[in-house]
Scaffold this active site. Structure first.
Site, short mmCIF file in Angstrom:
data_model
loop_
_atom_site.label_atom_id
_atom_site.label_comp_id
_atom_site.label_asym_id
_atom_site.label_seq_id
_atom_site.Cartn_x
_atom_site.Cartn_y
_atom_site.Cartn_z
N GLU A 1 -4.56 7.96 -3.03
CA GLU A 1 -4.99 6.63 -2.43
C GLU A 1 -5.45 5.67 -3.60
OE1 GLU A 1 -4.75 6.37 0.63
OE2 GLU A 1 -6.21 4.63 1.15
N HIS B 1 0.93 -1.30 -0.10
CA HIS B 1 -0.01 0.01 0.08
C HIS B 1 0.92 1.26 0.16
CE1 HIS B 1 -3.79 2.42 1.13
NE2 HIS B 1 -2.66 3.17 1.53
N GLU B 2 1.61 1.27 0.84
CA GLU B 2 2.56 2.59 1.06
C GLU B 2 3.44 2.65 -0.07
OE1 GLU B 2 1.69 4.58 3.04
OE2 GLU B 2 0.61 3.49 4.24
N HIS C 1 1.76 4.49 -2.85
CA HIS C 1 1.93 5.98 -2.72
C HIS C 1 3.34 6.53 -3.20
CE1 HIS C 1 -1.78 6.82 -0.72
NE2 HIS C 1 -1.51 6.09 0.54
#
EC number: 3.4.17.19
Lengths: 507, 507
Positions: free
Chosen positions: A300, A270-271, A274
């Site tokens: 997101e 997830h990170e 980003h």
């Protein structure tokens, strides 16, 4: 000739000022990163002061009236250049941010900042005690200040609009309400159909997995996905996040639970999503307000695209599962790929947003979004918030939190920022991720096969080319339209959910 | 009444301004710490810009003429208060620093800063090639700029005095030259007597020691010595250093070689000595220029006191050696305490300052100090520096470097800062450490016995009480006189060396 020279001089002065501000903001970001990673416990008090000082300096330099004059003087330059040129975009986007920042008086900023600090402290104490009454007066004041903040931007359609603009510029409460209502109508029956079936067995994820081995595996995965460790690193924090100090130094954090394999795996991916966005921004935008993601929703969309659409797909684990089994032979040698794949995509009615699966997650978010609007509109009183929360969980998710800790005291957002504009980005991100991924597949149908072979560069390059490199030259709406050919809509996400979970749960 | 109120207001304004500057400097320090510890490789370019920006902002805020006016207005307050009160000290020391900072024009600072960056780059390239010719023109320019820098402070006795003042305020070239000459006269015969004897066998230190186990042992030692890990931490860097972001966040770094046990052990204790000083500063001085060590020499006296006088003493290892043997049984079980003690105090004529033992170390330093003065005075030309270096090593240490890498290109100092004032602190620190330790023993004769029992709090408390807590309220000279009852002199250090090495080498 003289005019051109004057304009060049002014553009250079703008860039010089913005570069200085960017440097101060980067230092503030490092103060924050260090606080979350390596700072010794007693460093906290001084760190709070240091952060406040740097933020104050950067805000005061950015809202200097000389900045406004420069931006006015550069209007003719902006008009003479293509919309998406670096220079026109710089002037346009900086002016938008300047005008927003300059509207809010420094005295209000300081007052609100102190109130947020107090509120956060009250929440930290109240949450373990399920003591909503203790934070109620703080939230009352937060609501009042949130309205005051919105009213520095008169002319809105809905009082939440200026607050939404802070994170998702251009999105409006009316549009979102209607979009989210459609989404809820689609999701609720799907959740009902799935949860009517026997619950998925995910015990394979909840064996003992040594933390160091988990971390080593996450590093391997995110490197293969395309995260550049020459321009980044991963550390551990209580709450995972991505942060950057330049496009050449974009860091992520993760958290590891030794009895929950999914935490480290998916928070890292997830990170990293980003991080890929920020690492992919054009170096020509460095040192300016253009060098950042364009909205919380678009940001997101990238973390969720990599975490869910790629990282929880069957094809992804066709490639990585044998490696995962090799890394954890004792735990996984007798667990089939299918069992693992079902475990990481288990759908369950739950109380905690951050632990929710892809199908139910948006229901959690939309409850919060609606409650924010109701509070701002005055339809809902702060004292009635806990009951309203329970009521919505009952109707949307079919379960009710027994405590406020699992209810209205769950998320930090309202206790550390304003009420309004805090939650829409999560659902926007999910919707956008599907719409963008469909567009990527149209351009490169081989992407799905690539994923099964552990090759991610076609997808990564397409995203960098179409989204990442532009930083915040385009608004979220412009970007979605430009990349997908359509305005934001829910159909791609619903198609994605129906196809994936229809097959998983044989709907 | 009104005057008192006005003065209070001005004092508050001074403190507010200084607190802001302190915060900016702390952020700059964190940028530096991160660069040396965890920054990904490609973050370097942006980091350079960020550091320059913050330094420029802090310098410009500190030299703001309004600061000078405030300090003038506070002269009467200063005069009305005891010399060593927090407030009088704040006004006095801030004024001294302000007057020094305000003397140097910003344009010169920027020019010199750029030149230093270029010179450092040239040195990094030239050093491995032994190519002094490549840095010679840079050093010529550095010398010229160093003179220019000194001449912003007219009225000096020696042109090096203003440069020495940057690190060791109040020390003068004439005094130091005479002090160092006495020291050299004492040391050279001692070195000759020792090195006429068979060389100490220190092979026990050069076995394989796993890095992680060494680090764990250093943490144990420095915690027992009194370093507060709630207000600090230890990380690894290429060059060890101490750095602080407040008195509540004082960090150290160390380096570990897996074939040289002494590196990690003694660099950890050395930096911890610097750290104890900063951790011991009175919290009432936080956020002001008083919250720091008073001079480079005094700072070095604390690192060397803990590293050498305590950390290389027989009593210290009577306590810790059994633990060290338990940590490294394979390597040390057959090595006696005496063999280990002699190994960590081996005296040898060597070429590299940072690796030198206690006896020869100052000879290395004084060579550099004298060469700095000769260059500034114009007695020595830059082009003749390599030969002058060799000549002095021949006469003082009895060996000659075969290469400039081990000679004039050895230390980074001249290639990253000015020429003049860069080296005296090391020898000052050694001299002061002995003089201070003698005073501590007079006050608490039990300290030596305490050390043998692994108890360091009496010494630590005495140092905190007499030195650390004051920050830079007192100059180095005031502090030495106040703490030891005498001006700085060489006798205590010579007594220390004669006693310790007389016994070790049976002189």
């Amino acid at each position: 000739m003289q005019t051109i020279e004057k304009t060049e001089t002014k553009l250079l002065e703008l860039k010089t000022r913005l570069s200085e501000i960017t440097d101060i903001e980067a230092a503030a970001s490092l103060l924050y990163w260090d606080q979350a990673t390596y700072m010794p416990p007693k460093g906290a008090a001084a760190r709070g002061r240091q952060l406040a000082t740097l933020q104050q300096i950067s805000h005061s330099k950015f809202t200097d009236p000389a900045m406004g004059e420069l931006l006015e003087d550069l209007r003719s330059l902006e008009a003479s250049l293509p919309y998406d040129s670096d220079e026109a975009s710089l002037v346009r986007v900086t002016r938008r941010k300047y005008e927003r920042a300059a509207r809010v008086p420094a005295t209000f900023m300081a007052k609100f900042s102190r109130h947020r600090t107090d509120t956060y402290g009250a929440w930290v104490a109240a949450r373990p005690d399920n003591n909503f009454a203790a934070v109620e007066p703080y939230l009352e004041k937060t609501l009042e200040l949130s309205r005051e903040l919105a009213n520095f931007f008169p002319g809105y359609d809905h009082i939440a609009d200026p607050l939404i603009d802070f994170a998702d510029y251009g999105m409006q409460a009316g549009f979102l309400r209607s979009l989210f209502a459609q989404l809820r109508d689609e999701l609720v029956p799907i959740v009902e159909a799935i949860t009517a079936q026997p619950m998925t067995d995910d015990r394979c994820l909840h064996q003992y997995y040594p933390a160091q081995d988990q971390l080593a595996f996450t590093l391997k995965i995110i490197e293969q996905l395309g995260y550049d460790f020459q321009r980044g690193r991963q550390d551990q924090t209580h709450h995972p996040f991505m942060i950057n100090f330049s496009t050449e130094d974009v860091r992520i954090t993760t958290r590891v639970y030794d009895n929950d394999l999914g935490q480290a795996l998916f928070s890292s991916i997830h990170e990293m999503g980003h991080g890929l966005y920020e690492q992919g921004i054009s170096p020509t935008l460095e040192g300016t307000p253009l060098a950042g993601g364009t909205s919380a929703g678009i940001h997101e969309s990238q973390s969720r695209l990599w975490e869910n659409i790629v990282g929880r797909s069957r094809g992804f684990w066709q490639f990585f599962y044998p490696q995962l089994q090799a890394a954890f032979p004792h735990q996984l040698k007798d667990i089939s790929l299918e069992t693992f794949y079902r475990a990481i995509n288990k759908v369950v009615r739950s109380l905690i947003r951050t632990d929710a699966d892809e199908v139910t997650y948006n229901l959690h978010v939309m409850i919060r979004f609606d409650l924010e609007l109701d509070l701002l509109e005055g339809k809902l009183a702060v004292r009635d918030l806990p009951e309203a929360w329970r009521e919505r969980y009952r109707s949307d998710l079919g379960i009710v939190p027994e405590t406020d800790m699992d209810g209205v005291l769950q998320d930090v957002h309202w206790y550390t920022s304003q009420i309004g504009g805090m939650f829409q980005c999560y659902t926007l991100g999910n919707l956008m991720s599907s719409q963008i991924f469909e567009a990527a597949l149209v351009a490169h149908p081989e992407i799905l096969a690539n994923i099964e072979q552990g090759q991610f560069s076609t997808l990564h390059n397409w995203l960098r080319e179409n989204i990442y490199q532009h930083g915040c030259k385009y608004t979220a709406a412009e970007l979605i339209k430009g990349v997908t050919g359509a305005d934001l809509h829910i159909a791609p996400f619903i198609r994605y959910i129906r196809q994936k979970y229809g097959q998983l749960y044989d709907l």
